[in-house]
Write an enzyme that holds these catalytic residues in place. Structure first.
Site, PDB file in Angstrom:
ATOM      1  CB  ALA A  27      46.881  44.549  77.792  1.00 59.50           C
ATOM      2  CG  HIS A  29      43.657  39.180  80.881  1.00 63.72           C
ATOM      3  ND1 HIS A  29      43.559  38.623  82.138  1.00 63.72           N
ATOM      4  CD2 HIS A  29      44.993  39.355  80.665  1.00 63.72           C
ATOM      5  CE1 HIS A  29      44.763  38.442  82.636  1.00 63.72           C
ATOM      6  NE2 HIS A  29      45.655  38.894  81.776  1.00 63.72           N
ATOM      7  N   GLY A  31      41.430  37.757  83.954  1.00 62.56           N
ATOM      8  CA  GLY A  31      42.265  37.551  85.147  1.00 62.56           C
ATOM      9  C   GLY A  31      42.315  38.818  85.993  1.00 62.56           C
ATOM     10  CG  HIS A  32      44.323  42.199  84.431  1.00 59.12           C
ATOM     11  ND1 HIS A  32      44.468  42.013  83.080  1.00 59.12           N
ATOM     12  CD2 HIS A  32      45.579  42.207  84.943  1.00 59.12           C
ATOM     13  CE1 HIS A  32      45.755  41.932  82.787  1.00 59.12           C
ATOM     14  NE2 HIS A  32      46.456  42.038  83.892  1.00 59.12           N
ATOM     15  CE  LYS A 145      50.018  33.680  83.323  1.00 54.33           C
ATOM     16  NZ  LYS A 145      50.941  34.749  83.187  1.00 54.33           N
ATOM     17  CG  ASP A 146      52.369  37.109  87.258  1.00 53.52           C
ATOM     18  OD1 ASP A 146      53.181  36.945  86.344  1.00 53.52           O
ATOM     19  OD2 ASP A 146      51.193  37.503  87.057  1.00 53.52           O
ATOM     20  CB  VAL A 172      41.213  33.853  85.487  1.00 49.23           C
ATOM     21  CG1 VAL A 172      40.052  33.719  84.511  1.00 49.23           C
ATOM     22  CG2 VAL A 172      40.740  34.407  86.826  1.00 49.23           C
ATOM     23  NE  ARG A 183      55.308  39.787  78.276  1.00 51.28           N
ATOM     24  CZ  ARG A 183      55.582  40.120  79.533  1.00 51.28           C
ATOM     25  NH1 ARG A 183      55.108  39.404  80.536  1.00 51.28           N
ATOM     26  NH2 ARG A 183      56.333  41.180  79.796  1.00 51.28           N
TER      27      ARG A 183
HETATM   28  P1  AMP Z   1      49.994  42.306  84.865  1.00 55.36           P
HETATM   29  O1  AMP Z   1      49.126  43.337  84.250  1.00 55.36           O
HETATM   30  O2  AMP Z   1      50.369  41.208  83.931  1.00 55.36           O
HETATM   31  O3  AMP Z   1      51.168  42.897  85.592  1.00 55.36           O
HETATM   32  O4  AMP Z   1      49.120  41.594  85.983  1.00 55.36           O
HETATM   33  C1  AMP Z   1      48.483  42.358  86.965  1.00 55.36           C
HETATM   34  C2  AMP Z   1      47.952  41.447  88.013  1.00 55.36           C
HETATM   35  O5  AMP Z   1      47.001  40.538  87.432  1.00 55.36           O
HETATM   36  C3  AMP Z   1      49.020  40.575  88.678  1.00 55.36           C
HETATM   37  O6  AMP Z   1      48.730  40.470  90.057  1.00 55.36           O
HETATM   38  C4  AMP Z   1      48.856  39.258  87.979  1.00 55.36           C
HETATM   39  O7  AMP Z   1      49.282  38.156  88.756  1.00 55.36           O
HETATM   40  C5  AMP Z   1      47.348  39.217  87.791  1.00 55.36           C
HETATM   41  N1  AMP Z   1      46.988  38.281  86.732  1.00 55.36           N
HETATM   42  C6  AMP Z   1      47.469  38.249  85.463  1.00 55.36           C
HETATM   43  N2  AMP Z   1      46.948  37.208  84.784  1.00 55.36           N
HETATM   44  C7  AMP Z   1      46.133  36.555  85.649  1.00 55.36           C
HETATM   45  C8  AMP Z   1      45.302  35.389  85.559  1.00 55.36           C
HETATM   46  N3  AMP Z   1      45.213  34.671  84.438  1.00 55.36           N
HETATM   47  N4  AMP Z   1      44.604  35.007  86.656  1.00 55.36           N
HETATM   48  C9  AMP Z   1      44.689  35.727  87.812  1.00 55.36           C
HETATM   49  N5  AMP Z   1      45.437  36.825  87.955  1.00 55.36           N
HETATM   50  C10 AMP Z   1      46.151  37.246  86.895  1.00 55.36           C
END
Ligand code: AMP
Length: 272
Positions: A27, A29, A31-32, A145-146, A172, A183
């Site tokens: 999913a 975006h 940020g990724h 973010k995390d 981001v 989410r």
């Molecule tokens: P996830 O798919 O939610 O497990 O996130 C994968 C990676 O993308 C993790 O390292 C998150 O911290 C990072 N991530 C998610 N959202 C953001 C964001 N808004 N800005 C920067 N990194 C992000």
């Protein structure tokens, strides 16, 4: 050219030693994509992993309904110049069923998100360790973010001598401040408006300089938004320990907006 593989045999045949790795649950975006862009700049070969890890979801969390959009995700990886996408199935990652030997996050895993989501960080660290080895990562990129996740991964790499460089990438945000998250797509328009209180509270808090002022300013904004149910609002040191009287600190929030649980955090400086 972006190659997509699904098995451990394929990833070990194709990924060279010491790759730049971005781990995601899909999913995708902006940020990724930012993680991928930073990885692209710093590494000759970039691997992105896409795997919704059942181990890190609690029994009442959104594992089943977590958005799965593989085709669009692969396209995003292609646009960002990722060399290899590793999208394993659940059985590929856990061929013997739930693993018996798993990571224990320790004290840092018991506070904040760890207190609200029992088992989450153990499951997260277990899959991150497996993916670091399967992709033969030299560097791996994680979002601020995390923030607690990033701190725990750094700690795991040090404690267990994994020999991977962990790079943190700033959060981001949407132009109005909302931190990008997979989410966010669960939010109705009115919930999305309420959700803005999280980033607004953090921004307002970070504009103050003493611990009391920071927390009061942030709390007021959250209290004034009836659509937000706060799980925690915490001021910590930059290492998630006690906040210093002076120096770098972190302000973190977790809250429910409707049925969706959101987290966010910002860096700040404390002064007397
Ligand atoms: P996830 O798919 O939610 O497990 O996130 C994968 C990676 O993308 C993790 O390292 C998150 O911290 C990072 N991530 C998610 N959202 C953001 C964001 N808004 N800005 C920067 N990194 C992000």
């Amino acid at each position: 050219m972006t190659v997509v593989v699904h098995t451990r045999e394929e990833i070990s045949a194709k990924a060279p030693e010491g790759t730049g790795v971005v781990m995601t649950m899909g999913a995708l975006h902006e940020g990724h994509r930012e993680l991928m862009r930073v990885a692209r700049e710093q590494n000759p070969y970039v691997v992105a992993t896409i795997f919704v890890n059942p181990l890190q979801f609690g029994p009442n969390e959104d594992y089943e309904k977590y958005p799965r959009t593989l085709d669009a995700d692969v396209e995003a990886c292609r646009e960002e110049g990722v060399d290899l996408v590793f999208a394993p199935s659940r059985d590929e990652m856990y061929p013997d069923g739930p693993p018996q030997v798993t990571m224990t996050p320790g004290q840092l895993g018991e506070i904040l998100e760890g207190a609200s989501r029992p088992g989450h960080f153990g499951g997260m660290l277990t899959v991150v360790e497996k993916l670091l080895l399967l992709t033969r990562a030299g560097r791996a990129y994680f979002g601020e973010k995390d923030f607690q996740q990033l701190a725990l991964i750094r700690r795991m790499v040090r404690d267990l001598e994994l020999g991977v460089e962990i790079v943190g990438v700033p959060t981001v945000r949407e132009p109005d401040g909302l931190a990008l998250s997979s989410r966010n797509r669960y939010l109705s328009p009115s919930e999305r408006r309420s959700a803005l209180a999280l980033s607004r509270a953090l921004r307002e808090g970070a504009s103050r300089t003493t611990a009391d002022d920071v927390l009061q300013a942030a709390r007021k904004i959250l209290d004034d938004e009836p659509g937000v149910r706060v799980d925690y609002l915490a001021l910590t040191g930059a290492d998630l320990g006690e906040p210093p009287a002076e120096g770098p600190a972190r302000l973190l929030v977790a809250a429910r907006v409707g049925a969706t649980r959101l987290i966010d955090n910002v860096p700040l400086g404390l002064h007397k």
